[in-house]
Design an enzyme around this catalytic site. Sequence first.
Site, PDB file in Angstrom:
ATOM      1  N   SER A  33       0.798  -1.226   0.000  1.00  0.00           N
ATOM      2  CA  SER A  33       0.000   0.000   0.000  1.00  0.00           C
ATOM      3  C   SER A  33       0.830   1.275   0.000  1.00  0.00           C
ATOM      4  O   SER A  33       0.314   2.345  -0.335  1.00  0.00           O
ATOM      5  CB  SER A  33      -0.946   0.019   1.203  1.00  0.00           C
ATOM      6  OG  SER A  33      -0.240   0.177   2.411  1.00  0.00           O
ATOM      7  N   LYS A 106       0.736   4.635   6.821  1.00  0.00           N
ATOM      8  CA  LYS A 106       0.181   5.408   5.710  1.00  0.00           C
ATOM      9  C   LYS A 106       0.783   6.814   5.713  1.00  0.00           C
ATOM     10  O   LYS A 106       1.486   7.215   6.633  1.00  0.00           O
ATOM     11  CB  LYS A 106      -1.352   5.529   5.827  1.00  0.00           C
ATOM     12  CG  LYS A 106      -2.120   4.222   5.949  1.00  0.00           C
ATOM     13  CD  LYS A 106      -2.118   3.405   4.678  1.00  0.00           C
ATOM     14  CE  LYS A 106      -2.913   2.111   4.862  1.00  0.00           C
ATOM     15  NZ  LYS A 106      -2.783   1.212   3.691  1.00  0.00           N
TER      16      LYS A 106
END
Length: 222
Positions: A33, A106
Site C-alpha cells: 500500500s 500510511k
Amino acid sequence: MLKEIGIIVVSALILSWLIKTLLVQPFYIPSASMEDTLTEGDRVMASRLTPGPFDLKHGDIVVFVDPGDWLPPYPAPDRGPIGNAATSFLTTVGLLPQDTGDHLIKRLIGLPGDEVVCCDAEGRVSVNGTPIDETYIKPGSVPSQDPFEVTVPDGMLWVMGDNRQDSQDSRYNRGKPGGGFVPVDNVVGTAFATVWPLDRLNWHNHPSDVFDGVPDAPPAEK
C-alpha cells in the site's frame, strides 16, 4: 567473568527497551500500500518522538494502531512455546521489528480541522482549498480513483497510501468505527528510514515542498 557478561547483557536489553519505548522502534511492512516509498518486506525505523516532543505534519509517514476493523484478523505464526516466547521478548525489547498485528502505516494528508477534497479538474487532492502535487505517489497511480470530501474532526487524522490504487486507507474505511479517521492518540511514531534489506536502505525525507502552499485549517465553528 560470567557476572560481568550477565550485567552487560541485561544492561544492553534495558537500553534497547528504553530506546524502543522512548526514541525509535522497528516495524515490518506487510503490504504494497505504500509503494514505491515502502515495499512489502521492508523494515523501517519509526521515531517515537512524533507525536510528542515534535508535532505531526502533513506528509509524515505515520505508524498507527488499527482504529477499528481496518485489518483482517491476524493469526500470529506459531513458532512453538519457546519460539513464541523468544519472539515476544525480542520484539518487546526492540531487537525484532513489530509484526503486522494491529499496526498500519500510511501517509498523513489531513490534520485536525483540515478540509480534504478530491479531485480537482487536474485530478489532484486539495487540502484547505489548495491542490497538492504529490510527488511520492507510486508512478502510474492517480491521487484517487474515487472522489471524496471530508473535514477532519478534532483529534483525528486523514491518511492515504502512496500506492493509491492498492491501499485500503481512510477513503475506504468511512463505514467503520471512526469514519475512516485515525485518532492522533493511535499514532505510535513516524517512519524516517528503511533499514532492511540493505539494497533498500533509504532515508525518508519529509515532502515539505508538497504542502508548502497549504494554509492552516479554518477555525472550528463555535
